[in-house]
Design a protein around this motif. Structure first.
Motif, PDB file in Angstrom:
ATOM      1  N   ILE A 158     131.740  15.577 -19.215  1.00 58.53           N
ATOM      2  CA  ILE A 158     130.713  16.575 -19.555  1.00 58.53           C
ATOM      3  C   ILE A 158     129.561  16.008 -19.479  1.00 58.53           C
ATOM      4  N   ARG A 169     129.601   9.187 -17.781  1.00 58.79           N
ATOM      5  CA  ARG A 169     130.602  10.279 -18.242  1.00 58.79           C
ATOM      6  C   ARG A 169     132.056  10.101 -17.253  1.00 58.79           C
ATOM      7  N   ALA A 173     135.332  15.954 -13.283  1.00 58.56           N
ATOM      8  CA  ALA A 173     135.533  16.902 -14.238  1.00 58.56           C
ATOM      9  C   ALA A 173     135.969  18.417 -13.787  1.00 58.56           C
ATOM     10  N   THR A 174     135.581  18.715 -12.640  1.00 65.49           N
ATOM     11  CA  THR A 174     135.989  20.160 -12.280  1.00 65.49           C
ATOM     12  C   THR A 174     137.381  19.961 -11.917  1.00 65.49           C
ATOM     13  N   ALA A 177     139.058  20.072 -15.522  1.00 65.87           N
ATOM     14  CA  ALA A 177     139.140  21.373 -16.296  1.00 65.87           C
ATOM     15  C   ALA A 177     140.128  22.319 -15.588  1.00 65.87           C
ATOM     16  N   ARG A 201     132.677  24.143 -24.451  1.00 65.63           N
ATOM     17  CA  ARG A 201     133.976  24.725 -23.932  1.00 65.63           C
ATOM     18  C   ARG A 201     134.331  23.744 -22.671  1.00 65.63           C
ATOM     19  N   PHE A 202     135.493  23.779 -22.583  1.00 66.37           N
ATOM     20  CA  PHE A 202     136.085  22.768 -21.364  1.00 66.37           C
ATOM     21  C   PHE A 202     137.415  23.106 -20.954  1.00 66.37           C
ATOM     22  N   GLY A 203     137.741  23.617 -19.564  1.00 63.63           N
ATOM     23  CA  GLY A 203     139.066  23.975 -19.227  1.00 63.63           C
ATOM     24  C   GLY A 203     139.571  24.949 -19.873  1.00 63.63           C
ATOM     25  N   LEU A 207     136.346  21.083 -26.229  1.00 65.09           N
ATOM     26  CA  LEU A 207     136.004  19.456 -26.138  1.00 65.09           C
ATOM     27  C   LEU A 207     135.306  19.219 -27.316  1.00 65.09           C
TER      28      LEU A 207
END
Length: 264
Positions: A158, A169, A173-174, A177, A201-203, A207
């Motif tokens: 993130i 990081r 990430a996309t 997720a 919020r993640f996926g 998180l």
């Protein structure tokens, strides 16, 4: 099930200080002592990376010596300051670790499971969720997509708004997720690396990042901010997974404080 999450102890050879400033070894001793006195005892402790500072065998010898005092079972995963082969050799008796390649693994605890995802890149600070990691994680999740699951990794995927943290990081990430979103049983993604508590919020799940057991990286969100740290009160997270409705996360500072007093 109670799961304590400690992170980023950055252990040093005996007598050496982290960043020539902080006794990170003594900080971990205090964290372990607090965990050992906690009631009820955690069923599991997860250590989300940067166990040591320079990846040396001498540092890992210190790590094994200190972590031996921990009463609860321990799961470990490397961070960018760890050296994968030395890490694997140091924790050779942890049978859940694979014998070669990235240190991905799955450990089952009754109806629940913990999935460790090793996104570290040798000699780099950032992480990367690459094709091979995607294939491995998708297979692990899709084996039982509804099974209550925690995913533990080091670098959070993130952007935090802290410029010198976002450079380090986890990239990809996309698709990470999207992979997680296919498994509704994922309760948390647990990360370290940023030396602060953060939540997002993640996926399709939550998180959270754990503070370090030693220094705190400064929360500076100015785009021109320079890297900095403070010696703040360190801490750890306690994930309470005893309720069938989900997982509740607490933050606990490490130390001795006035009290307890007879009011609440």
């Amino acid at each position: 099930m109670l799961i304590a999450q400690i992170s980023d102890p950055h252990l040093r050879p005996g007598g050496a200080l982290y960043q020539e400033t902080v006794d990170s070894n003594a900080d971990l001793v205090r964290a372990i002592d607090q965990l050992n006195r906690f009631s009820p005892q955690p069923d599991l402790v997860v250590l989300t990376g940067d166990v040591v500072d320079n990846g040396s065998p001498e540092e890992y010898a210190v790590a094994r010596d200190l972590l031996r005092d921990l009463k609860a079972p321990l799961l470990v995963i490397p961070g960018n300051h760890d050296e994968r082969d030395a890490f694997r050799a140091a924790f050779h008796d942890h049978a859940y670790l694979p014998p070669d390649g990235p240190l991905h693994y799955v450990v089952e605890f009754g109806e629940r499971r913990v999935i460790a995802l090793d996104v570290t890149i040798p000699a780099e600070h950032h992480g990367f969720f690459d094709d091979a990691a995607e294939a491995w994680l998708q297979a692990a999740l899709m084996a039982e997509p509804d099974r209550p699951t925690i995913i533990m990794m080091h670098q959070p995927p993130i952007t935090t708004g802290v410029p010198y943290l976002d450079d380090y990081r986890c990239l990809g990430a996309t698709r990470l997720a999207a992979c997680i979103a296919k498994a509704p049983g994922v309760e948390r993604v647990l990360c370290g690396h940023v030396h602060r508590l953060m939540q997002m919020r993640f996926g399709g799940t939550l998180l959270c990042t754990a503070p370090s057991t030693t220094t705190a990286i400064a929360l500076r969100i100015d785009p021109a901010a320079e890297p900095a740290s403070f010696i703040e009160t360190p801490g750890f997270l306690l994930h309470d997974w005893r309720n069938a409705k989900g997982l509740l996360t607490h933050y606990l500072p490490i130390g001795t404080f006035p009290g307890p007093y007879d009011f609440a």
